[in-house]
Design a protein around this motif. Structure first.
Motif, PDB file in Angstrom:
ATOM      1  N   ARG A   1       0.830  -1.207   0.000  1.00  0.00           N
ATOM      2  CA  ARG A   1       0.000   0.000   0.000  1.00  0.00           C
ATOM      3  C   ARG A   1       0.868   1.262   0.000  1.00  0.00           C
ATOM      4  NH1 ARG A   1      -3.166  -3.373   3.307  1.00  0.00           N
ATOM      5  NH2 ARG A   1      -2.207  -2.592   5.234  1.00  0.00           N
ATOM      6  N   ALA A   2       1.988   1.202   0.710  1.00  0.00           N
ATOM      7  CA  ALA A   2       2.894   2.356   0.745  1.00  0.00           C
ATOM      8  C   ALA A   2       3.493   2.604  -0.639  1.00  0.00           C
ATOM      9  CB  ALA A   2       4.005   2.119   1.767  1.00  0.00           C
ATOM     10  N   ILE A   3       3.868   1.546  -1.351  1.00  0.00           N
ATOM     11  CA  ILE A   3       4.405   1.689  -2.697  1.00  0.00           C
ATOM     12  C   ILE A   3       3.364   2.324  -3.611  1.00  0.00           C
ATOM     13  CG2 ILE A   3       5.194   0.434  -4.745  1.00  0.00           C
ATOM     14  CD1 ILE A   3       6.418  -1.644  -2.863  1.00  0.00           C
ATOM     15  N   ALA A   4       2.139   1.798  -3.563  1.00  0.00           N
ATOM     16  CA  ALA A   4       1.073   2.308  -4.431  1.00  0.00           C
ATOM     17  C   ALA A   4       0.808   3.786  -4.166  1.00  0.00           C
ATOM     18  CB  ALA A   4      -0.201   1.492  -4.229  1.00  0.00           C
TER      19      ALA A   4
ATOM     20  N   ARG B   1      10.596  -6.695  -7.796  1.00  0.00           N
ATOM     21  CA  ARG B   1       9.401  -7.113  -8.542  1.00  0.00           C
ATOM     22  C   ARG B   1       8.193  -6.251  -8.195  1.00  0.00           C
ATOM     23  NH1 ARG B   1       6.938 -13.020  -7.557  1.00  0.00           N
ATOM     24  NH2 ARG B   1       6.522 -12.017  -5.549  1.00  0.00           N
ATOM     25  N   ALA B   2       8.017  -5.965  -6.903  1.00  0.00           N
ATOM     26  CA  ALA B   2       6.854  -5.183  -6.478  1.00  0.00           C
ATOM     27  C   ALA B   2       6.890  -3.762  -7.020  1.00  0.00           C
ATOM     28  CB  ALA B   2       6.774  -5.166  -4.951  1.00  0.00           C
ATOM     29  N   VAL B   3       8.044  -3.093  -6.906  1.00  0.00           N
ATOM     30  CA  VAL B   3       8.143  -1.717  -7.406  1.00  0.00           C
ATOM     31  C   VAL B   3       7.954  -1.698  -8.919  1.00  0.00           C
ATOM     32  CG1 VAL B   3       9.624   0.309  -7.627  1.00  0.00           C
ATOM     33  CG2 VAL B   3       9.585  -0.966  -5.482  1.00  0.00           C
ATOM     34  N   ALA B   4       8.499  -2.698  -9.617  1.00  0.00           N
ATOM     35  CA  ALA B   4       8.324  -2.767 -11.078  1.00  0.00           C
ATOM     36  C   ALA B   4       6.852  -2.890 -11.444  1.00  0.00           C
ATOM     37  CB  ALA B   4       9.119  -3.938 -11.644  1.00  0.00           C
ATOM     38  N   ARG B   5       6.116  -3.704 -10.705  1.00  0.00           N
ATOM     39  CA  ARG B   5       4.690  -3.891 -11.009  1.00  0.00           C
ATOM     40  C   ARG B   5       3.917  -2.605 -10.814  1.00  0.00           C
ATOM     41  NH1 ARG B   5       3.400  -9.856  -8.289  1.00  0.00           N
ATOM     42  NH2 ARG B   5       4.279 -11.103  -9.998  1.00  0.00           N
TER      43      ARG B   5
ATOM     44  N   ARG C   1      14.088   6.071  -5.645  1.00  0.00           N
ATOM     45  CA  ARG C   1      14.273   6.374  -4.216  1.00  0.00           C
ATOM     46  C   ARG C   1      13.544   5.356  -3.334  1.00  0.00           C
ATOM     47  NH1 ARG C   1      11.977  10.816  -2.529  1.00  0.00           N
ATOM     48  NH2 ARG C   1      10.912  11.485  -4.430  1.00  0.00           N
ATOM     49  N   LEU C   2      12.359   4.953  -3.760  1.00  0.00           N
ATOM     50  CA  LEU C   2      11.585   3.982  -2.993  1.00  0.00           C
ATOM     51  C   LEU C   2      12.293   2.631  -2.928  1.00  0.00           C
ATOM     52  CD1 LEU C   2       8.921   3.214  -1.571  1.00  0.00           C
ATOM     53  CD2 LEU C   2       7.979   2.685  -3.824  1.00  0.00           C
ATOM     54  N   LEU C   3      12.813   2.178  -4.059  1.00  0.00           N
ATOM     55  CA  LEU C   3      13.496   0.886  -4.078  1.00  0.00           C
ATOM     56  C   LEU C   3      14.759   0.917  -3.229  1.00  0.00           C
ATOM     57  CD1 LEU C   3      13.564  -1.983  -5.121  1.00  0.00           C
ATOM     58  CD2 LEU C   3      14.714  -1.158  -7.186  1.00  0.00           C
ATOM     59  N   ALA C   4      15.487   2.021  -3.244  1.00  0.00           N
ATOM     60  CA  ALA C   4      16.676   2.147  -2.398  1.00  0.00           C
ATOM     61  C   ALA C   4      16.306   2.066  -0.921  1.00  0.00           C
ATOM     62  CB  ALA C   4      17.400   3.462  -2.697  1.00  0.00           C
TER      63      ALA C   4
END
Length: 343
Positions: free
Chosen positions: A92-95, A331-335, A113-116
């Motif tokens: 949910r935070a990623i979205a 994988r999650a950030v890519a999606r 930045r999120l993935l890092a």
């Protein structure tokens, strides 16, 4: 190692997990105490000896414990049964973080930045390739009697503009007709498809107007074919230096220098794009660059929701990496990146 030797793979998995968690070489006693392997200490010692003989683990210095080698990490990654999903709050935070982006630059910046932050490693995001991006719209704007501004907007949100200088004065009505027919012909198409629409589009106009059609199509194709436009964005480089760089046996300098060479990273990303795996992992010398021999690179593709990748996103970290966690985060950030671009 025989493919059916599940017990030794379980011992290797336990060694990798413990070493990642503790940064300390792992001995047989620790394995007995921390893991329910279901065998005697003597059997574990024998398995460790076999793993060492096979080059999957090694003894650093005079320590009684063992650490995984590149070959050991490779077997560990290849034998992962599944990539553990991120938690509900993480998803949910990623979205929420990506949905607030205002344009492509903002989406890429937020994603890297999120993935890092998720991996505590270096994040790498490749800008959507013009060559592989489908067109959304082409705008034609007369900016003078013989100059036409051609604006390309891809489905990934990338915007490129070029000016065409023509030999004959522009006819606004012909420009309007070309804009309409051009968008019908090229919307949703990538560079490789444009050759099939050229002749049909030319035949839709009288011979006197075809030089304009040819000039516009030429600049569209040339723009989409520009490899020089390829670039990447990094974040989290400082993560490698935290803790005094204990994961790098030599200076951190070669790693940082390699990461600064965009040509090196673009070549690696291009090579990894050919892998059929959903998430691709290159370990140590598999990266084929001297500066990255003590790192692992985890990447996957992202696109606009139609199943085709237009670029890659990934994470670079030490060999002593939380591979399941890193693979899940990438994988999650890519999606979510794909969904954001498709929206």
């Amino acid at each position: 190692m025989a493919q059916n030797d599940d017990r030794r793979v379980a011992v290797l998995r336990a060694i990798v997990e413990d070493y990642v968690a503790t940064r300390e070489p792992v001995g047989s006693r620790a394995l007995v105490e921390r893991h329910a392997l279901g065998v005697s200490p003597a059997t574990i010692r024998n398995d460790m000896a076999a793993l060492e003989d096979g080059g999957y683990i090694a003894q650093p210095h005079t320590s009684a414990g063992r650490v995984p080698t590149d070959k050991g990490y490779r077997l560990f990654v290849d034998r992962l049964d599944d990539i553990k999903p991120l938690s509900g709050p993480e998803r949910r935070a990623i979205a929420a973080f990506l949905e607030d982006a205002v344009d492509l630059d903002d989406v890429v910046d937020r994603s890297v930045r999120l993935l890092a932050q998720l991996t505590h490693q270096v994040a790498v995001v490749q800008y959507p390739s013009l060559r592989r991006s489908a067109l959304r719209h082409v705008e034609l704007v007369a900016v003078g009697a013989r100059h036409l501004l051609v604006v390309l907007i891809t489905r990934t949100g990338r915007v490129e503009q070029r000016t065409v200088e023509l030999e004959a004065p522009l006819d606004e009505l012909v420009v309007t007709q070309l804009r309409a027919r051009l968008n019908v012909a090229v919307a949703g198409r990538v560079l490789a498809d444009l050759g099939t629409v050229r002749e049909d589009l030319r035949q839709a106009f009288p011979p006197a107007d075809r030089p304009l059609v040819d000039a516009v199509l030429a600049v569209v194709e040339e723009t989409l074919a520009l490899e020089g436009e390829e670039r990447i964005v990094l974040a989290g480089t400082a993560n490698l230096a935290r803790g005094g760089s204990p994961d790098f046996g030599r200076s951190l300098g070669p790693v940082l220098e390699a990461l600064e060479e965009q040509v090196v990273l673009l070549r690696l990303l291009s090579d990894m794009a050919e892998d059929e795996a959903t998430v691709t992992v290159r370990i140590g010398r598999e990266n084929q660059h001297e500066g990255l021999v003590e790192t692992s690179f985890v990447t996957t593709g992202y696109g606009t929701g139609d199943g085709s990748a237009v670029a890659r996103i990934g994470s670079v970290g030490p060999l002593r990496m939380d591979y399941p966690g890193t693979m899940a985060a990438v994988r999650a950030v890519a999606r979510y990146l794909s969904r954001t671009l498709a929206g």
